[in-house]
Design a protein around this motif. Structure first.
Motif, mmCIF file in Angstrom:
data_model
loop_
_atom_site.group_PDB
_atom_site.id
_atom_site.type_symbol
_atom_site.label_atom_id
_atom_site.label_comp_id
_atom_site.label_asym_id
_atom_site.label_seq_id
_atom_site.Cartn_x
_atom_site.Cartn_y
_atom_site.Cartn_z
ATOM 1 N N GLU A 89 105.445 13.137 42.921
ATOM 2 C CA GLU A 89 104.140 13.193 43.576
ATOM 3 C C GLU A 89 103.382 11.876 43.396
ATOM 4 O O GLU A 89 102.735 11.394 44.333
ATOM 5 N N THR A 90 103.481 11.286 42.212
ATOM 6 C CA THR A 90 102.869 9.973 41.971
ATOM 7 C C THR A 90 103.507 8.928 42.875
ATOM 8 O O THR A 90 102.818 8.089 43.476
ATOM 9 N N GLU A 120 102.246 8.883 46.456
ATOM 10 C CA GLU A 120 100.908 8.309 46.619
ATOM 11 C C GLU A 120 100.860 6.860 46.139
ATOM 12 O O GLU A 120 99.781 6.254 46.098
ATOM 13 N N ALA A 142 102.841 2.855 50.175
ATOM 14 C CA ALA A 142 101.731 2.272 50.939
ATOM 15 C C ALA A 142 102.144 0.948 51.578
ATOM 16 O O ALA A 142 101.818 0.690 52.748
#
Length: 98
Positions: free
Chosen positions: A66-67, A70, A75
């Motif tokens: 999950e980290t 994000e 990105a």
């Protein structure tokens, strides 16, 4: 001890931007393999349909994954690519049962 999380992500790429998408994904793979909790992060390509790309992942914990989702590597990849480069995608977080 928590069992590792396995993830399969299947991407259907637009044929005309396939090379650019793969180039960005290769950069991302190198970055992600350095992330905490990453046990395996492989990009594979279908031998029957070159526009089908599959990530085969293993993470120490779901929280690590999950980290990652994000995180900065994802990105940067999104900043290098355009949404129309991916025609379809599905991600499956899997727990081993046998």
């Amino acid at each position: 001890m928590t069992a590792p999380l396995h993830v399969i992500a299947r991407i259907k790429a637009a044929p005309d931007t396939l090379d650019d998408l793969i180039a960005s994904m290769r950069i991302m793979v190198a970055e992600v393999r350095e992330e905490p909790g990453c046990l395996r992060y492989d990009l594979t390509q279908s031998q029957d349909d070159l526009t089908v790309l599959v990530f085969v992942e293993e993470w120490a914990t779901r929280a690590d994954w999950e980290t990652h989702m994000e995180g900065a590597a994802i990105a940067r990849h999104r900043a290098r690519t355009r949404p129309e480069m991916i025609l379809d995608a599905e991600v499956h977080a899997l727990g081993q049962i046998a």
